[in-house]
Motif scaffolding. Structure first.
Motif, short mmCIF file in Angstrom:
data_model
loop_
_atom_site.label_atom_id
_atom_site.label_comp_id
_atom_site.label_asym_id
_atom_site.label_seq_id
_atom_site.Cartn_x
_atom_site.Cartn_y
_atom_site.Cartn_z
N GLY A 133 11.38 1.81 -11.74
CA GLY A 133 11.61 0.40 -11.98
C GLY A 133 11.24 -0.47 -10.79
O GLY A 133 11.94 -1.43 -10.49
N ALA A 134 10.18 -0.10 -10.10
CA ALA A 134 9.73 -0.90 -8.96
C ALA A 134 8.55 -1.76 -9.38
O ALA A 134 7.83 -1.43 -10.32
N VAL A 135 8.36 -2.86 -8.68
CA VAL A 135 7.20 -3.69 -8.98
C VAL A 135 6.25 -3.77 -7.80
O VAL A 135 5.20 -4.37 -7.90
N GLU A 136 6.64 -3.18 -6.70
CA GLU A 136 5.79 -3.26 -5.52
C GLU A 136 5.58 -1.92 -4.89
O GLU A 136 6.53 -1.13 -4.75
N GLY A 137 4.36 -1.66 -4.48
CA GLY A 137 4.05 -0.43 -3.77
C GLY A 137 3.36 -0.74 -2.46
O GLY A 137 2.66 -1.75 -2.34
N ILE A 138 3.59 0.12 -1.49
CA ILE A 138 2.96 -0.07 -0.19
C ILE A 138 2.35 1.27 0.24
O ILE A 138 3.00 2.30 0.12
N VAL A 139 1.13 1.21 0.71
CA VAL A 139 0.56 2.41 1.32
C VAL A 139 0.57 2.19 2.82
O VAL A 139 -0.04 1.24 3.32
#
Lengths: 230, 621, 176
Positions: free
Chosen positions: B252-258
């Motif tokens: 249920g996340a809307v943001e991802g970071i690499v």
């Protein structure tokens, strides 16, 4: 309230407190160098480690950062903990022998020898001064710099900082400062708060024993934490 | 830059485009794959690609042959490497001058260019097809297979291979719970080192309250001798993005970071392009493929600190702060990036996720052991014949990796140890070679899986020196916050350093072991807790080598400078004097008989004279 | 390394607009522009954003990528990853160190060369590896490394036209 086992005793503790605070409340003294009530827990000196969980699968955790929870099983002075603590104290002695707090701790734990090459680094990077400056004095004049074995406490660019108000709070909390200030290399002392003092004040603080006595919290810093329980 | 791609608004549109791409990566379609990975580029792959392109323009105006610059093809030892389809011919050590012949043969479909083929050292026969080369034959390349075919800069290549099908499947009718169930059934474990069950991490995060959650991909690959994450990101970046998307959906996340290591500029560029294309096509952003699910990914470049591979440190670094770890709990799943529930997984872990969804957990799990499903990529390097990227199922014996795939030790020397898990791993001796590579088995032997570095050492490697190397590395890379790691590692280094200088005693060994156990027990984060592994594992398996150093003041491998000396063999010395000319310490002089002598008191053991000597007369003793 | 440095104010405006409060990305930007982190720029950055100087200094000294000193015109980076170590990176460093009379992390007095180490470049198959002005050199020996650096130094001494390929992160071509 939560119920936990502290050294074999079932005890009730207020929710949200740390193991260290809970232990102090019940009169169990866990040594620390980087904890001071009023400052955020930091978990850096590692002396306050305790064993949590059932023997066999127990983990070692720092009591100053670990919060109590229902059913928690804690041993504050188990053989594993004491072995680690003694080794850590020996390491402290090997790099900061002139701190009275550390010397007292060594005596209390029967640490009677140092098997490492003796150094005189004095600063143990407990971070009390940095947190004191930031959290209590809203100063942000000193901070950590560099990394690993190069890490030290200093002002930006090792220069006199405009953010410093010369309050001396950093020195007040420093477990090593008193002895370092009498040291032969005072001009290169690591606690760079001294860099910010005018020459006259510096001499006063370094050499007046009465001032040094006054800076020492009664009974040494670790005992202060029992306040909460009182 | 290419014109903006057309955004997909619904799954059907993706299917339609995919149908039109069918056959694009077919094995029978004539094409050349040139490895564009750092290793091959170092050896001239850029010039080679340019030359091939030039020849193709001349000889193949119709464009029958296609050129793809791909990610790492795996067999770095033979760089620069070229694959030719159909046939999957494997060309090694290719030079720009070979371009003409390669293109000609490929156009005429006349079979391989024989002189560029790999020769099997055991049979002496040339092997044409890549898959038959022992290095590849003994592997199970599930994740790395894409690197042979896909142009990482072109999202349509990924689509042609069935890319984003897993995302479609998930969005088209799997609940987050079902996704988690698949991960659990697949026994997917974190590939970053600790091997925590991925589903459990996701579950912890999913069940946390709060609308704002984050997915972080740990691409801060800092272990020296490990580059599998870079190879995945540079070779097939979309697989990682797709894995992150599915994780985002599941928790249920809307943001991802690499969080990407700054020492990998190429990976940054390729990933950046991949994110942009995925966004343009509508795989990232608002309302993905009309499903209502929104997710976007940003890239944060690291600034160079090994400790930022530790998850709590990584979170702080991603926030733009000093990458110092903090005491857990709370775990990132409870309080992570900006204090929100956060899932952090390694690059390779995410790359496995689409595979599991596509194949189904049961099929995926067919490879691996009962506790760990799937395959693992290792970087096999060091004194081994076939350096490169190796992918094998969990449970593969070390011996198979080092000898069958790795082709044994360089120069016919004797195997001494294999080091797994990077600087915080352990050195395993010959008698542990039948160990199955698995989280539990490696840990039981005193090493760790780590992220998958595997460094082979031969008889000329001194394990005490290697231990000193690792401690020195960790001393610099420890953040310095917690006392037991900062001072403990420094003191271990002091002791081990003393031993390599011939100043150690047997009491030192006991103290070293005692100290190592305390550092392991009382350090704040994974870096310190595993910092003792190199010490403990070498003390356990190579105590005799330590004893030779402390008792006899002898370094059996003749590496520790204080414990050996260079000598000129009078029978071999031709009296040419090259050695004396090269010696910057001024330790070499001409003796009465016209031959040369080395003064051990002045010599600093730099070894330049050995290189300079034309008659191999200078030896260690 | 850097082309023409922008004015401090311009850099800061760009840094702050682009990155909000992320100190790391801001420092990366500053370093990109100047080739290092000049003290006055960091102080101006602190004043402008209100981020305490101690925090900025802490970050600037924590990460390897940042330098508080200008670097040399030619940058030499020797990989000291495990594979490079066991294949003799130590000897490379010693050879280059002795030739240039600087230790790793230092810059020659004439600011021509700086010598640095990196923990792994991921080209372990060609260990030991050295990077000079963005160009990779693999399978080196101490002698070869000395030769390569020596050649560049001679060229520099003769006032040969500057090798312009050394843009940061630039060409990855090399010799192995």
């Amino acid at each position: 309230m939560v119920e936990m086992t502290l050294n074999g005793l079932m005890v009730k503790v207020e929710e949200g407190t740390t193991i260290l605070e809970a232990a102090a409340f019940y009169g169990v003294n866990i040594p620390t160098l980087c904890y001071l009530e009023g400052l955020s827990p930091y978990g850096a000196c590692r002396l306050c480690v305790v064993e949590i969980g059932e023997p066999g699968s127990a983990k070692v955790a720092t009591s100053c950062t670990h919060r109590v929870e229902d059913g928690l099983v804690v041993r504050t002075h188990s053989a594993r903990v004491m072995k680690a603590r003694r080794m850590l104290i020996e390491l402290y002695l090997a790099s900061c022998p002139s701190s009275k707090i550390i010397q007292d701790m060594a005596s209390n734990h029967h640490v009677t020898r140092v098997r490492f090459k003796q150094r005189h680094e004095d600063c143990i990077l407990c971070g009390l001064c940095v947190r004191m400056c930031a959290e209590q004095m809203q100063g942000k004049a000193i901070g950590f710099a560099w990394r690993g074995s190069e890490r030290k406490v200093t002002t930006p660019f090792d220069k006199k900082s405009d953010a410093c108000r010369l309050c001396g709070g950093c020195m007040y909390v420093c477990p090593a400062c008193r002895s370092r200030c009498q040291g032969p290399q005072a001009e290169q002392a690591v606690c760079n708060a001294c860099l910010n003092l005018p020459q006259t004040d510096r001499n006063y603080l370094f050499f007046d024993n009465a001032v040094c006595e006054a800076m020492e919290p009664p009974g040494g810093a670790p005992k202060k934490m029992t306040n909460r329980g009182a | 830059m290419a014109p903006a791609l057309k955004r997909f608004a619904a799954p059907e549109e993706v299917m339609k485009v995919r149908q039109s791409l069918e056959g694009r990566l077919d094995g029978n379609r004539p094409r050349l794959a040139i490895c564009g990975d750092t290793g091959c580029t170092v050896c001239g792959a850029d010039g080679l690609a340019a030359a091939v392109k030039e020849v193709m323009e001349r000889k193949d105006p119709a464009g029958r042959l296609e050129l793809k610059v791909t990610g790492c093809l795996g067999f770095c030892e033979q760089a620069p490497v070229v694959l030719v389809f159909p046939g999957a011919y494997f060309y090694r050590k290719v030079k720009a001058a070979d371009a003409e012949e390669i293109v000609e043969k490929a156009l005429l479909q006349e079979g391989p260019v024989a002189r560029l083929l790999y020769t099997d050292p055991s049979s002496g026969k040339k092997i044409a097809c890549a898959g038959e080369i022992p290095f590849y034959r003994h592997q199970e390349r599930v994740l790395l297979d894409a690197n042979w075919h896909v142009n990482p800069l072109d999202i349509y290549d990924y689509l042609a291979r069935g890319g984003y099908a897993a995302l479609l499947k998930v969005l088209g009718g799997m609940s987050p719970g079902e996704v988690l169930g698949e991960m659990k059934e697949a026994r997917l474990r974190g590939r970053g080192g600790a091997g925590f069950y991925t589903w459990l991490k996701w579950e912890l995060c999913r069940t946390r309250a709060g609308s704002k959650k984050y997915v972080i991909c740990n691409a801060d690959e800092g272990d020296p001798g490990a580059f599998m994450d870079r190879s995945l990101l540079e070779g097939n970046p979309h697989a990682v993005l797709e894995g992150m998307l599915i994780a985002g959906y599941a928790i249920g996340a809307v943001e991802g970071i690499v969080y990407l290591r700054t020492e990998y500029p190429t990976a940054v560029a390729k990933l950046d392009q991949a994110v942009r294309q995925a966004r343009e096509l509508g795989f990232l952003g608002e309302d993905i493929l009309g499903s209502g699910f929104a997710f976007d990914i940003s890239i944060v470049r690291g600034a160079g600190a090994f400790v930022c591979g530790e998850e709590t440190a990584l979170i702080r670094a991603a926030e733009g702060k000093v990458g110092e770890p903090r005491q857990k709990p709370p775990f990132p799943a409870e309080s992570g990036y900006r204090g929100r529930p956060t899932v952090i997984n390694n690059v390779e872990t995410f790359a496995n996720v689409p595979l599991i969804v596509n194949r189904g957990a049961v099929a995926y799990r067919a490879a691996g052991t009962e506790n760990s499903g799937g395959t693992k990529i290792f970087c096999l390097v060091g004194k081994v014949n076939n350096s490169g990227l190796v992918e094998v199922p969990f449970g593969t014996p070390l011996r198979k990796i080092v000898f069958d795939i790795g082709g044994g030790i360089k120069g016919g020397k004797r195997f001494k140890a294999v080091q797994t898990g990077g600087p915080s791993g352990g050195c395993l001796p010959e008698e542990k070679l039948d160990l199955r590579v698995d989280f539990e088995d490696l840990a039981g032997a005193g090493s760790i899986m780590g992220s998958g570095g595997m460094i082979v050492m031969d008889e000329d490697t001194c394990v005490v020196d290697v231990t000193r190397y690792f401690l020195n590395f960790l001393k610099d890379e420890s953040c310095g916050k917690c006392f037991s790691c900062r001072v403990g590692v420094d003191r271990m280094l002091e002791i081990v350093g003393g031993i390599t200088e011939g100043a150690g005693s047997e009491e030192d060994l006991a103290l070293l072991e005692e100290l190592a156990l305390v550092v392991k027990d009382t350090s704040m984060c994974g870096l310190g807790q595993t910092a003792a592994n190199p010490v403990l594992s070498t003390l356990r398996y190579f105590r005799s080598e330590y004893l030779a150093h402390v008792r006899e003041k002898r370094c059996p491998a003749k590496v520790c400078r204080a414990l050996f000396r260079y000598r000129v063999d009078e029978d071999l010395c031709s009296g040419c004097g090259f050695c004396a000319r090269e010696c910057s310490a001024g330790a070499i002089g001409e003796g009465p008989d016209g031959l040369y002598l080395i003064d051990p008191a002045v010599c600093n053991r730099c070894g330049v004279c050995v290189e300079a000597c034309a008659s191999d007369a200078i030896t260690k003793e | 390394m850097c082309k023409r440095p922008l004015e401090v104010e311009d850099v800061l405006t760009r840094v702050i607009v682009a990155n909000g409060a992320s100190v790391v990305t801001a420092l990366q930007e500053i370093q990109n522009n100047y080739g290092y982190l000049p003290e006055e720029v960091l102080r101006a950055f602190s004043r402008k954003t209100g981020i305490p100087m101690v925090d900025i200094f802490n970050t600037a000294t924590f990460y390897n990528a940042f330098s508080l000193e200008p670097r040399g015109r030619h940058q030499i980076t020797v990989c000291v990853g495990t594979t490079c170590h066991i294949r003799g990176a130590g000897m490379l460093i010693e050879a280059v160190s002795r030739l240039l009379e600087i230790q790793p992390g230092e810059v020659t007095p004439d600011r021509e060369f700086s010598l640095e180490t990196v923990n792994c470049l991921g080209c372990c198959a060609f260990a030991p590896v050295m990077v000079l002005d963005g160009k990779y050199y693999g399978n080196l020996t101490a002698g070869k490394a000395r030769e390569i650096v020596g050649r560049i130094r001679e060229e520099a001494a003769e006032g040969a036209p500057e090798a312009d390929e050394g843009e940061s992160g630039g060409s990855r071509e090399g010799v192995c």
